[in-house]
Scaffold this motif. Structure first.
Motif, PDB file in Angstrom:
ATOM      1  N   HIS A 284      -8.238  -1.841  11.010  1.00 44.05           N
ATOM      2  CA  HIS A 284      -7.698  -3.122  11.471  1.00 44.05           C
ATOM      3  C   HIS A 284      -7.612  -3.188  12.989  1.00 44.05           C
ATOM      4  O   HIS A 284      -7.898  -4.221  13.696  1.00 44.05           O
ATOM      5  CB  HIS A 284      -6.662  -3.734  10.705  1.00 44.05           C
ATOM      6  CG  HIS A 284      -6.725  -3.907   9.290  1.00 44.05           C
ATOM      7  ND1 HIS A 284      -7.472  -5.021   8.957  1.00 44.05           N
ATOM      8  CD2 HIS A 284      -6.436  -3.564   8.329  1.00 44.05           C
ATOM      9  CE1 HIS A 284      -7.526  -5.191   7.680  1.00 44.05           C
ATOM     10  NE2 HIS A 284      -6.789  -3.984   6.996  1.00 44.05           N
TER      11      HIS A 284
ATOM     12  N   HIS B 290      -7.194   1.864  -2.657  1.00 44.71           N
ATOM     13  CA  HIS B 290      -6.893   0.759  -1.555  1.00 44.71           C
ATOM     14  C   HIS B 290      -7.692  -0.204  -1.659  1.00 44.71           C
ATOM     15  O   HIS B 290      -7.418  -1.327  -1.383  1.00 44.71           O
ATOM     16  CB  HIS B 290      -6.794   1.676  -0.278  1.00 44.71           C
ATOM     17  CG  HIS B 290      -6.415   0.682   0.832  1.00 44.71           C
ATOM     18  ND1 HIS B 290      -5.069   0.764   1.570  1.00 44.71           N
ATOM     19  CD2 HIS B 290      -6.969  -0.200   1.432  1.00 44.71           C
ATOM     20  CE1 HIS B 290      -5.166  -0.003   2.416  1.00 44.71           C
ATOM     21  NE2 HIS B 290      -6.265  -0.713   2.506  1.00 44.71           N
TER      22      HIS B 290
ATOM     23  N   HIS C  28       0.802  -1.442  -0.002  1.00 39.62           N
ATOM     24  CA  HIS C  28      -0.120   0.090   0.011  1.00 39.62           C
ATOM     25  C   HIS C  28       0.801   1.315   0.075  1.00 39.62           C
ATOM     26  O   HIS C  28       0.799   2.455  -0.624  1.00 39.62           O
ATOM     27  CB  HIS C  28      -0.914   0.084   1.214  1.00 39.62           C
ATOM     28  CG  HIS C  28      -2.238  -0.730   1.029  1.00 39.62           C
ATOM     29  ND1 HIS C  28      -2.832  -0.901   0.059  1.00 39.62           N
ATOM     30  CD2 HIS C  28      -2.523  -1.938   1.827  1.00 39.62           C
ATOM     31  CE1 HIS C  28      -3.869  -1.808   0.242  1.00 39.62           C
ATOM     32  NE2 HIS C  28      -3.758  -2.310   1.383  1.00 39.62           N
TER      33      HIS C  28
ATOM     34  N   ASP D 190      -6.980  -4.196  -2.386  1.00 43.10           N
ATOM     35  CA  ASP D 190      -7.269  -5.334  -1.310  1.00 43.10           C
ATOM     36  C   ASP D 190      -8.326  -6.410  -2.033  1.00 43.10           C
ATOM     37  O   ASP D 190      -8.112  -7.508  -1.717  1.00 43.10           O
ATOM     38  CB  ASP D 190      -8.030  -4.716  -0.159  1.00 43.10           C
ATOM     39  CG  ASP D 190      -7.261  -3.952   1.036  1.00 43.10           C
ATOM     40  OD1 ASP D 190      -5.739  -4.186   0.750  1.00 43.10           O
ATOM     41  OD2 ASP D 190      -7.653  -3.515   1.622  1.00 43.10           O
TER      42      ASP D 190
ATOM     43  N   ASP E 111      -5.947   1.614   6.691  1.00 44.11           N
ATOM     44  CA  ASP E 111      -6.018   0.382   7.451  1.00 44.11           C
ATOM     45  C   ASP E 111      -5.869   0.237   9.015  1.00 44.11           C
ATOM     46  O   ASP E 111      -5.899  -0.655   9.460  1.00 44.11           O
ATOM     47  CB  ASP E 111      -4.574  -0.428   6.753  1.00 44.11           C
ATOM     48  CG  ASP E 111      -4.725  -1.392   5.616  1.00 44.11           C
ATOM     49  OD1 ASP E 111      -6.043  -1.927   5.248  1.00 44.11           O
ATOM     50  OD2 ASP E 111      -3.744  -1.669   5.155  1.00 44.11           O
TER      51      ASP E 111
ATOM     52  N   HIS F 100     -13.325   0.248   5.266  1.00 48.52           N
ATOM     53  CA  HIS F 100     -13.136  -0.648   4.106  1.00 48.52           C
ATOM     54  C   HIS F 100     -14.585  -0.764   3.379  1.00 48.52           C
ATOM     55  O   HIS F 100     -15.118  -1.810   3.649  1.00 48.52           O
ATOM     56  CB  HIS F 100     -12.459  -1.904   4.148  1.00 48.52           C
ATOM     57  CG  HIS F 100     -10.891  -1.627   4.274  1.00 48.52           C
ATOM     58  ND1 HIS F 100     -10.340  -1.315   5.553  1.00 48.52           N
ATOM     59  CD2 HIS F 100      -9.967  -2.214   3.774  1.00 48.52           C
ATOM     60  CE1 HIS F 100      -8.957  -1.435   5.329  1.00 48.52           C
ATOM     61  NE2 HIS F 100      -8.827  -1.723   4.225  1.00 48.52           N
TER      62      HIS F 100
END
Ligand SMILES: [Zn+2]
Length: 148
Positions: free
Chosen positions: A41, A106, A6, A110, A38, A75
């Motif tokens: 996460h 992104h 990324h 993914d 991210d 996301h």
């Protein structure tokens, strides 16, 4: 997709955007949002592992898909629709447009890297599946049980 991928793609894309549009806001926003998305996460990690800042454990759990439930709050294609609406109403301001480009590339990467259906990155679809990791990411499930 892994963090260093990324970073590399976001850096390259941001440089191209800067060369074409000469906008620091657009370029930096794309770079940062293409990576920082991210951070969501951590929400899933903390929810399943408790609050701890063991970064090695965090990356191990993420890379080996050790989740029972997966929210991935940022996301979501839905955010891109919301941000496009906001950006359109602001006359496609460079900062917001850069964030949209960062989020979009992104999530697309993914999806390709994880070999998922595009719907996997819909928050509404994940919600309809109860955010169950094995249902949402069936292709990643073997990773989960391979390394225990
Ligand atoms: Zn991601």
């Amino acid at each position: 997709m892994k963090l260093h991928h990324h970073v590399a793609v976001s850096t390259t894309l941001s440089m191209f955007l800067f060369m074409i549009f000469k906008s620091s806001y657009l370029s930096v926003a794309c770079f940062l949002s293409g990576i920082l998305i991210d951070l969501d996460h951590f929400i899933d990690y903390f929810r399943e592992q408790g609050i701890n800042l063991d970064i090695k454990k965090f990356f191990r759990i993420c890379e080996h898909a050790q989740f029972n439930k997966i929210l991935l709050l940022l996301h979501g294609w839905e955010w891109i629709i919301v941000m496009c609406t906001i950006s359109w109403s602001l006359g496609w301001a460079p900062l917001m447009t850069g964030i949209i480009i960062g989020f979009s590339h992104h999530i697309m990467l993914d999806s390709l890297y994880n070999r998922t259906h595009l719907r996997t990155y819909s928050i509404i679809w994940r919600w309809s599946k109860g955010f169950d990791f094995d249902t949402v990411f069936p292709g990643l499930t073997p990773l989960k049980y391979k390394i225990k």
